[in-house]
Design a protein around this motif. Structure first.
Motif, PDB file in Angstrom:
ATOM      1  N   PHE A   1      -1.375   8.485   5.210  1.00 20.76           N
ATOM      2  CA  PHE A   1      -1.447   7.081   5.592  1.00 20.76           C
ATOM      3  C   PHE A   1      -1.130   6.203   4.382  1.00 20.76           C
ATOM      4  N   TYR A   2      -0.921   4.917   4.663  1.00 17.46           N
ATOM      5  CA  TYR A   2      -0.745   3.931   3.590  1.00 17.46           C
ATOM      6  C   TYR A   2      -2.143   3.482   3.163  1.00 17.46           C
ATOM      7  N   THR A   3      -2.473   3.694   1.923  1.00 21.11           N
ATOM      8  CA  THR A   3      -3.839   3.424   1.495  1.00 21.11           C
ATOM      9  C   THR A   3      -3.968   2.098   0.763  1.00 21.11           C
ATOM     10  N   HIS A   4      -5.112   1.453   0.982  1.00 22.03           N
ATOM     11  CA  HIS A   4      -5.453   0.230   0.252  1.00 22.03           C
ATOM     12  C   HIS A   4      -6.622   0.488  -0.687  1.00 22.03           C
ATOM     13  N   SER A   5      -7.058   1.730  -0.774  1.00 21.18           N
ATOM     14  CA  SER A   5      -8.286   2.068  -1.497  1.00 21.18           C
ATOM     15  C   SER A   5      -8.016   2.464  -2.944  1.00 21.18           C
TER      16      SER A   5
ATOM     17  N   ASN B   1       0.839  -1.194   0.000  1.00 20.63           N
ATOM     18  CA  ASN B   1       0.000   0.000   0.000  1.00 20.63           C
ATOM     19  C   ASN B   1       0.876   1.246   0.000  1.00 20.63           C
TER      20      ASN B   1
ATOM     21  N   GLY C   1      -4.574  13.168   6.971  1.00 21.11           N
ATOM     22  CA  GLY C   1      -4.787  12.443   5.715  1.00 21.11           C
ATOM     23  C   GLY C   1      -3.547  11.767   5.183  1.00 21.11           C
TER      24      GLY C   1
ATOM     25  N   ASN D   1      -1.196  11.370   0.727  1.00 22.52           N
ATOM     26  CA  ASN D   1      -1.929  12.393   1.460  1.00 22.52           C
ATOM     27  C   ASN D   1      -3.226  12.630   0.694  1.00 22.52           C
ATOM     28  N   LYS D   2      -4.330  12.223   1.272  1.00 26.41           N
ATOM     29  CA  LYS D   2      -5.583  12.242   0.525  1.00 26.41           C
ATOM     30  C   LYS D   2      -6.130  13.648   0.276  1.00 26.41           C
TER      31      LYS D   2
ATOM     32  N   LYS E   1      -1.265  13.362  -4.583  1.00 26.73           N
ATOM     33  CA  LYS E   1      -1.569  12.468  -3.464  1.00 26.73           C
ATOM     34  C   LYS E   1      -0.381  11.596  -3.058  1.00 26.73           C
TER      35      LYS E   1
ATOM     36  N   HIS F   1      -8.131   6.130  -3.967  1.00 25.99           N
ATOM     37  CA  HIS F   1      -6.918   6.946  -3.978  1.00 25.99           C
ATOM     38  C   HIS F   1      -6.021   6.577  -5.154  1.00 25.99           C
TER      39      HIS F   1
END
Length: 455
Positions: free
Chosen positions: A211-215, A47, A209, A51-52, A57, A218
């Motif tokens: 974080f390590y994203t899995h979405s 991931n 905002g 920064n969302k 990003k 993003h």
């Protein structure tokens, strides 16, 4: 499709020169990972660190300070302070350089980050070296502020690395706090979550905002450059994460050549002098290098371009997203044969005219989408749909291209035109499926114009 018509495909934009032959040059790798200009992106369990709240990003950091330029937009911010200000970072880089050079068996043990050399941004991908040279010459400081790396006078540019912090929790926390301190994006317009913050406390990285994203929400909001960097790093780290033991002897494997190759740590030899590991003995070892799974994906139409066949997969039944026919290639198949097979297996339609159009890396987790155009000769038999073969689909149907055009060009739809009573969707613009559908729609429109308004 001619080269000037091929879109700048998401996840597949050429943003760096991979200079893959330099991965095993320990002098180059040692210099590039430590250079002030070097850019780093970060991952944890595949991931990416984001920064969302920003337009840019994907978090990109540099070794040296004042290497990145800000955009005039208030929603675009960069971090000016270099990572070399962090002692823990400098130690991690120093240790990894030695481990990579010497093929140390503990290269990716617990506590250590994994570095992956991506390539260099150079003149071949549009970097203005002359401008950077002028900036260097204008500086009153010493060489640690160099704006690009010059290796042997032949390879000049800005190195890029991806860093996996999955096994280095301490360094990951240091990086998160560093970003949070340097990148002050929290404002009254971005409310804290009651779950993640406490009244009157300092905002955490998550509050801001970071974080390590899995979405995919993003992943699909990156700029083209960010998307390609993310895809590159994600695919390699997925491969490295899945492969920790040698398939030949079961010993631990480590990523050498700056993450580009797996190497079995079993150095034992037999009485005949050969390695105890069969992988070391193989003349060609394709288990030592990354794999990409090929997937064919096809827009299916008729010769007149009046119809387009779209399918509704069972996993997309709830969202009503109709898409192109797709499936994995099998060993010893050509693209053309695999495409014809998948079309018939899924829809029952017989198609013999296949053209390869475009490709797209798809990092979920490591696919190459091979986009094709299939043209079906309507004769009362070929075009008949039958979903009873492998039963993957909920539905498949031939749509009029004029109907699907309204999804591709919504600005052409009148406000009172309630054309989509079924609330169906087509694939997102970032996907090769969308571009294949759009190609058919555009071809239909061109024919209509040429024929005086008739298809």
């Amino acid at each position: 499709m001619s080269s000037d018509q091929i879109p700048d495909i998401y996840f597949g934009t050429e943003v760096i020169n991979r200079v893959s032959f330099l991965r095993e040059d320990s002098e180059f790798i040692g210099n590039s990972v430590s250079h002030p200009s070097t850019r780093f992106i970060f991952f944890n369990n595949v991931n990416p660190l984001v920064n969302k709240y920003l337009q840019n990003k994907l978090i990109i950091l540099t070794n040296g300070s004042n290497q990145l330029k800000s955009d005039p937009s208030p929603d675009h911010q960069v971090i000016k302070t270099g990572l070399s200000s962090l002692p823990e970072w400098n130690e991690a880089v120093r240790t990894w350089k030695e481990d990579n050079k010497n093929k140390n068996a503990d290269l990716r043990d617990n506590g250590k980050p994994t570095f992956l050399f991506l390539g260099i941004e150079d003149a071949s991908v549009g970097l203005d070296l002359k401008r950077l040279k002028i900036e260097d010459d204008d500086l009153d400081t010493h060489s640690e502020d160099e704006k690009y790396l010059d290796h042997q006078g032949r390879y000049q540019g800005i190195p890029y690395y991806a860093v996996d912090l999955s096994k280095s929790e301490k360094l990951s926390e240091i990086i998160l706090n560093f970003v949070n301190k340097e990148l002050q994006v929290f404002s009254d317009g971005k409310e804290k979550s009651d779950e993640n913050s406490t009244k009157n406390s300092q905002p955490t990285p998550l509050d801001n905002g970071i974080f390590y994203t899995h979405s995919r929400r993003h992943f699909l909001g990156f700029t083209s450059k960010e998307a390609s960097l993310y895809s590159h790093g994600s695919m390699y780290f997925d491969w490295l994460t899945r492969n920790r033991f040698c398939p030949g002897c079961g010993s631990k494997v480590i990523p050498i050549h700056a993450g580009g190759k797996l190497w079995c740590t079993n150095v034992a030899t037999k009485e005949n002098g050969k390695s105890a590991c069969p992988v070391h003995n193989a003349s060609v070892s394709n288990v030592s290098f990354p794999r990409t799974d090929a997937v064919i994906i096809t827009a299916i139409t008729n010769a007149e371009r009046t119809k387009i066949l779209l399918s509704l997969g069972k996993r997309h039944a709830a969202t009503r997203m109709y898409a192109c026919t797709a499936g994995f290639m099998e060993p010893s198949e050509t693209v053309e044969v695999a495409t014809k097979r998948e079309i018939w297996e899924e829809t029952g339609v017989v198609c013999s005219s296949i053209n390869l159009v475009m490709t797209q890396p798809w990092p979920f987790p490591g696919n190459l989408m091979i986009g094709c155009l299939g043209v079906v000769e309507f004769n009362g038999v070929n075009e008949n749909i039958h979903l009873g073969h492998d039963k993957e689909l909920e539905d498949a149907r031939w749509f009029d291209v004029d109907f699907i055009r309204k999804f591709v060009y919504p600005n052409e739809v009148a406000d009172d035109d309630n054309f989509n009573e079924e609330n169906i969707l087509i694939p997102m613009e970032q996907s090769v499926a969308y571009h294949l559908i759009k190609m058919v729609i555009d071809q239909a429109h061109e024919r209509k114009v040429q024929n005086g308004g008739k298809l």
